[in-house]
Design a protein around this motif. Structure first.
Motif, PDB file in Angstrom:
ATOM      1  N   SER A   1       0.853  -1.183   0.000  1.00  0.00           N
ATOM      2  CA  SER A   1       0.000   0.000   0.000  1.00  0.00           C
ATOM      3  C   SER A   1       0.892   1.236   0.000  1.00  0.00           C
ATOM      4  O   SER A   1       1.954   1.253   0.628  1.00  0.00           O
ATOM      5  N   LEU A   2       0.446   2.283  -0.682  1.00  0.00           N
ATOM      6  CA  LEU A   2       1.229   3.518  -0.701  1.00  0.00           C
ATOM      7  C   LEU A   2       1.265   4.171   0.682  1.00  0.00           C
ATOM      8  O   LEU A   2       2.157   4.969   0.958  1.00  0.00           O
ATOM      9  N   GLY A   3       0.317   3.822   1.552  1.00  0.00           N
ATOM     10  CA  GLY A   3       0.310   4.405   2.890  1.00  0.00           C
ATOM     11  C   GLY A   3       1.605   4.163   3.640  1.00  0.00           C
ATOM     12  O   GLY A   3       2.322   5.109   3.998  1.00  0.00           O
ATOM     13  N   PRO A   4       1.983   2.910   3.895  1.00  0.00           N
ATOM     14  CA  PRO A   4       3.253   2.641   4.568  1.00  0.00           C
ATOM     15  C   PRO A   4       4.478   3.035   3.745  1.00  0.00           C
ATOM     16  O   PRO A   4       5.503   3.411   4.308  1.00  0.00           O
ATOM     17  N   VAL A   5       4.378   2.937   2.421  1.00  0.00           N
ATOM     18  CA  VAL A   5       5.528   3.289   1.574  1.00  0.00           C
ATOM     19  C   VAL A   5       5.968   4.724   1.841  1.00  0.00           C
ATOM     20  O   VAL A   5       7.153   5.028   1.971  1.00  0.00           O
ATOM     21  N   PHE A   6       5.002   5.638   1.938  1.00  0.00           N
ATOM     22  CA  PHE A   6       5.324   7.037   2.170  1.00  0.00           C
ATOM     23  C   PHE A   6       5.213   7.424   3.645  1.00  0.00           C
ATOM     24  O   PHE A   6       5.418   8.580   3.997  1.00  0.00           O
ATOM     25  N   GLY A   7       4.882   6.436   4.488  1.00  0.00           N
ATOM     26  CA  GLY A   7       4.717   6.712   5.904  1.00  0.00           C
ATOM     27  C   GLY A   7       5.929   6.339   6.721  1.00  0.00           C
ATOM     28  O   GLY A   7       6.950   7.002   6.697  1.00  0.00           O
ATOM     29  N   ILE A   8       5.827   5.192   7.447  1.00  0.00           N
ATOM     30  CA  ILE A   8       6.915   4.840   8.362  1.00  0.00           C
ATOM     31  C   ILE A   8       7.423   3.427   8.161  1.00  0.00           C
ATOM     32  O   ILE A   8       8.622   3.169   8.222  1.00  0.00           O
ATOM     33  N   LYS A   9       6.533   2.486   7.882  1.00  0.00           N
ATOM     34  CA  LYS A   9       6.924   1.078   7.924  1.00  0.00           C
ATOM     35  C   LYS A   9       7.745   0.658   6.699  1.00  0.00           C
ATOM     36  O   LYS A   9       8.577  -0.231   6.754  1.00  0.00           O
ATOM     37  N   GLY A  10       7.469   1.283   5.565  1.00  0.00           N
ATOM     38  CA  GLY A  10       8.153   0.882   4.340  1.00  0.00           C
ATOM     39  C   GLY A  10       7.252   0.071   3.440  1.00  0.00           C
ATOM     40  O   GLY A  10       6.052  -0.030   3.648  1.00  0.00           O
ATOM     41  N   GLY A  11       7.846  -0.519   2.419  1.00  0.00           N
ATOM     42  CA  GLY A  11       7.081  -1.267   1.429  1.00  0.00           C
ATOM     43  C   GLY A  11       6.854  -2.705   1.840  1.00  0.00           C
ATOM     44  O   GLY A  11       7.032  -3.078   2.985  1.00  0.00           O
ATOM     45  N   ALA A  12       6.458  -3.490   0.866  1.00  0.00           N
ATOM     46  CA  ALA A  12       6.163  -4.896   1.147  1.00  0.00           C
ATOM     47  C   ALA A  12       6.802  -5.781   0.099  1.00  0.00           C
ATOM     48  O   ALA A  12       6.207  -6.748  -0.353  1.00  0.00           O
ATOM     49  N   ALA A  13       8.014  -5.441  -0.285  1.00  0.00           N
ATOM     50  CA  ALA A  13       8.726  -6.228  -1.284  1.00  0.00           C
ATOM     51  C   ALA A  13       9.966  -6.890  -0.708  1.00  0.00           C
ATOM     52  O   ALA A  13      10.822  -7.369  -1.443  1.00  0.00           O
ATOM     53  N   GLY A  14      10.071  -6.937   0.620  1.00  0.00           N
ATOM     54  CA  GLY A  14      11.247  -7.526   1.238  1.00  0.00           C
ATOM     55  C   GLY A  14      12.371  -6.510   1.351  1.00  0.00           C
ATOM     56  O   GLY A  14      12.171  -5.304   1.205  1.00  0.00           O
ATOM     57  N   GLY A  15      13.577  -7.004   1.633  1.00  0.00           N
ATOM     58  CA  GLY A  15      14.701  -6.088   1.788  1.00  0.00           C
ATOM     59  C   GLY A  15      16.035  -6.783   1.650  1.00  0.00           C
ATOM     60  O   GLY A  15      16.127  -8.013   1.657  1.00  0.00           O
ATOM     61  N   GLY A  16      17.094  -5.991   1.512  1.00  0.00           N
ATOM     62  CA  GLY A  16      18.441  -6.535   1.365  1.00  0.00           C
ATOM     63  C   GLY A  16      18.542  -7.416   0.142  1.00  0.00           C
ATOM     64  O   GLY A  16      18.166  -7.026  -0.961  1.00  0.00           O
ATOM     65  N   TYR A  17      19.036  -8.642   0.349  1.00  0.00           N
ATOM     66  CA  TYR A  17      19.210  -9.597  -0.758  1.00  0.00           C
ATOM     67  C   TYR A  17      18.081 -10.628  -0.806  1.00  0.00           C
ATOM     68  O   TYR A  17      18.234 -11.688  -1.399  1.00  0.00           O
ATOM     69  N   ALA A  18      16.956 -10.254  -0.191  1.00  0.00           N
ATOM     70  CA  ALA A  18      15.760 -11.096  -0.253  1.00  0.00           C
ATOM     71  C   ALA A  18      14.579 -10.196  -0.603  1.00  0.00           C
ATOM     72  O   ALA A  18      13.708  -9.927   0.218  1.00  0.00           O
ATOM     73  N   GLN A  19      14.596  -9.707  -1.835  1.00  0.00           N
ATOM     74  CA  GLN A  19      13.584  -8.780  -2.298  1.00  0.00           C
ATOM     75  C   GLN A  19      12.824  -9.353  -3.483  1.00  0.00           C
ATOM     76  O   GLN A  19      13.306 -10.222  -4.201  1.00  0.00           O
ATOM     77  N   VAL A  20      11.613  -8.799  -3.682  1.00  0.00           N
ATOM     78  CA  VAL A  20      10.849  -9.074  -4.890  1.00  0.00           C
ATOM     79  C   VAL A  20      10.992  -7.862  -5.798  1.00  0.00           C
ATOM     80  O   VAL A  20      10.888  -6.718  -5.355  1.00  0.00           O
ATOM     81  N   LEU A  21      11.250  -8.131  -7.068  1.00  0.00           N
ATOM     82  CA  LEU A  21      11.581  -7.073  -8.019  1.00  0.00           C
ATOM     83  C   LEU A  21      10.615  -7.068  -9.200  1.00  0.00           C
ATOM     84  O   LEU A  21      10.010  -8.100  -9.505  1.00  0.00           O
ATOM     85  N   PRO A  22      10.505  -5.922  -9.891  1.00  0.00           N
ATOM     86  CA  PRO A  22      11.155  -4.622  -9.676  1.00  0.00           C
ATOM     87  C   PRO A  22      10.528  -3.865  -8.509  1.00  0.00           C
ATOM     88  O   PRO A  22       9.348  -3.529  -8.541  1.00  0.00           O
ATOM     89  N   MET A  23      11.321  -3.598  -7.488  1.00  0.00           N
ATOM     90  CA  MET A  23      10.792  -3.107  -6.221  1.00  0.00           C
ATOM     91  C   MET A  23      10.190  -1.711  -6.331  1.00  0.00           C
ATOM     92  O   MET A  23       9.203  -1.408  -5.660  1.00  0.00           O
ATOM     93  N   GLU A  24      10.748  -0.842  -7.205  1.00  0.00           N
ATOM     94  CA  GLU A  24      10.158   0.494  -7.340  1.00  0.00           C
ATOM     95  C   GLU A  24       8.744   0.388  -7.894  1.00  0.00           C
ATOM     96  O   GLU A  24       7.813   1.028  -7.396  1.00  0.00           O
ATOM     97  N   ASP A  25       8.570  -0.433  -8.916  1.00  0.00           N
ATOM     98  CA  ASP A  25       7.246  -0.599  -9.511  1.00  0.00           C
ATOM     99  C   ASP A  25       6.277  -1.203  -8.498  1.00  0.00           C
ATOM    100  O   ASP A  25       5.141  -0.747  -8.344  1.00  0.00           O
TER     101      ASP A  25
END
Length: 555
Positions: free
Chosen positions: A96-120
């Motif tokens: 959701s764009l709410g957490p993306v622009f808020g505090i928690k972040g996105g929902a595509a994982g992080g570091g070397y365990a991500q789902v891509l393309p993460m910006e999209d």
């Protein structure tokens, strides 16, 4: 490197290749550029008789406000399965764009365990969130227009239930007045906005089995009452057809990949604290047909997402999980032991010993569903050997297998121990899954069962408003539906300040809502809100795009 720098340096496979490796035909994919695609209904039809793989649910303990890497663990576990020679697909929610622009972040994982393309994925993706927003708000517009154009159904403007939505944190929209400016501008009334992920349309998209089911559920949305106190549904204002048209493409799951090329099906995105918190039934069912292991996740702690996964999603879809992975971190356990967020990086054995009761509660609760449990310790660089030893002792005491997960820093290689442990427990232990309450139990009994059995509450109280709403829900036949309790994610209770494993508390149900299209009753506990606000320093302040249109600051 930051998450976005890692993502932008990755070499992605064309999604056509990802689909082909899964056994999907090119005609079953609808391409959104080179690296994203939707999987159409032809794939469901062709694969419907194929046997299912094993279903693995990833959940967590009660998190810190920053989250504890549940999606990262899910993505890393999928990558690790490939490392040990297993065919796996991960099935996730869309951010959701709410957490993306808020505090928690996105929902595509992080570091070397991500789902891509993460910006999209973290921004507009394939437009599903916007389609859901538009479908919801079309129904609202048609309802207001119905009242403006003579109101033949006699809709009472004081008893309108459906709310407009927006996929953004915006506290200023929690309470608004619409229809001002004279007769030509509509019927003045109080209204509220909710965040898109809390809308019933989102829940319907995630629970519908196909387009006909989706359309019927949309028509069943209870939108208002008339002056005689009789219910008015979306079908009564002839809204369901146009709403379904807006969702024609959104009903199809999205195919992407992890950093290491593991297939990922992302679809739907309800929050687990204010909705049912699981990805779509269609995505999960498809993933089960395409691989030997489907790894999915449910939002926030197991008291929220996993409970609703078991008692709502699995009940409705006939799913049966084979294993539950409970993600825990040293820092979240210290947070539950009373350590401030700013101090979580420092060793604090005493706080960890105090807060580890939270892990015990979540592990024991998941065992109540008859499903084997594995604990995954999402390791951070600040974790010390003394702290990890306490978790080791706890898991041995509980008699549950566990593994350290270092997928954030090492990708699939850092999750091999977890993958091997999960496969071993699935191979050795039979799941005997069953929801914790029967369909026929009254709504208040279902709520009490969840509150006492999962949260550990001593009592449940209902406000006068909740009692009134419950009476109306029963009159409309909603008494036999499952219950979706909306409450804080930070505590097992409905009070975010009660950390660890509180006892003797009372859960207060302040109101209830019949989501007749989704097929469940929402019970609002404590002070939970369906439209979040931005923090003092929102993540949006750090996000930018340069002259070459490259995005920066997105985690």
């Amino acid at each position: 490197m930051t998450d976005i720098e890692i993502a932008q340096s990755a070499a992605l496979k064309p999604v056509r290749e990802v689909g082909a490796e899964l056994g999907l035909l090119e005609d079953e994919l609808e391409f959104y550029g080179k690296y994203k695609a939707k999987i159409n209904a032809e794939a469901f039809q062709r694969l419907r008789d194929r046997p299912d793989g094993k279903l693995i649910l990833v959940t967590a303990i009660n998190p810190t406000p920053a989250g504890e890497g549940k999606t990262t663990t899910t993505a890393g576990l999928g990558q690790a399965m490939a490392k040990i020679g297993k065919k796996a697909v991960i099935a996730l929610r869309e951010p959701s764009l709410g957490p993306v622009f808020g505090i928690k972040g996105g929902a595509a994982g992080g570091g070397y365990a991500q789902v891509l393309p993460m910006e999209d994925i973290n921004l507009h993706f394939t437009g599903d969130m916007h389609a859901i927003t538009s479908a919801n708000n079309l129904c609202c517009a048609m309802l207001d227009n119905h009242m403006q154009q003579g109101n033949p159904l006699g809709i009472d403007p004081r008893r309108i239930l459906i709310k407009r939505c927006l996929d953004m944190n915006d506290r200023a929209l929690r309470n608004v007045i619409v229809g001002l400016g004279g007769k030509i501008n509509g019927v003045p009334r109080e209204d509220n906005f909710i965040i898109t992920v809390a809308s019933e349309v989102m829940a319907i998209l995630c629970l519908a089995k196909d387009m006909p089911d989706l359309k019927q559920r949309l028509g069943n949305i209870l939108i208002a009452y008339n002056y005689e106190g009789k219910p008015v549904y979306a079908r009564d204002i002839k809204a369901e057809g146009a709403m379904a048209a807006l969702l024609r493409d959104a009903v199809n799951p999205n195919l992407v990949q992890t950093l290491e090329g593991t297939p990922a099906i992302m679809h739907g995105g309800p929050f687990a604290n204010i909705a049912h918190g699981c990805n779509s039934v269609r995505a999960t069912r498809l993933a089960l047909k395409l691989a030997d292991y489907c790894i999915t996740e449910a939002g926030f702690g197991s008291d929220l997402g996993a409970e609703k996964f078991m008692d709502i999603k699995c009940r409705m879809a006939g799913l049966s999980p084979d294993c539950v992975v409970v993600v825990a971190t040293v820092r979240a356990l210290k947070y539950n032991g009373g350590v401030a967020k700013a101090d979580l990086g420092a060793e604090n054995v005493a706080a960890l010993e105090k807060g580890i009761v939270n892990l015990k509660a979540h592990v024991e609760n998941m065992g109540k569903y008859g499903v084997p449990v594995v604990v995954a310790i999402n390791r951070f660089g600040t974790d010390t050997d003394k702290e990890l030893q306490i978790i080791d002792n706890c898991c041995k005491e509980l008699g549950v297998p566990y593994a350290l997960s270092e997928v954030f820093g090492k990708g699939g290689e850092g999750g091999k121990a977890l993958a091997e442990t999960v496969c071993q427990i699935i191979g050795q232990t039979q799941s005997h899954f069953a929801p914790i309450y029967p369909d026929e139990a009254p709504v208040e009994e279902k709520i009490e069962t969840i509150a006492k059995t999962i949260y550990g509450a001593a009592h449940v109280s209902f406000t006068n408003q909740a009692v009134k709403s419950l009476k109306e829900i029963k009159a409309l036949g909603g008494d036999k539906m499952p219950v979706c309790i909306a409450k804080t994610q930070y505590s097992l209770s409905d009070d975010p300040a009660l950390l660890g494993r509180p006892t003797g508390f009372t859960v207060t149900i302040r109101d209830l809502k019949l989501s007749s299209g989704a097929g469940f009753v929402v019970a609002y506990a404590g002070d939970i809100m369906t439209m979040p606000g931005l923090p003092k320093v929102p993540a949006a302040e750090k996000i930018d795009v340069d002259d070459a249109s490259v995005i920066h600051g997105l985690f």
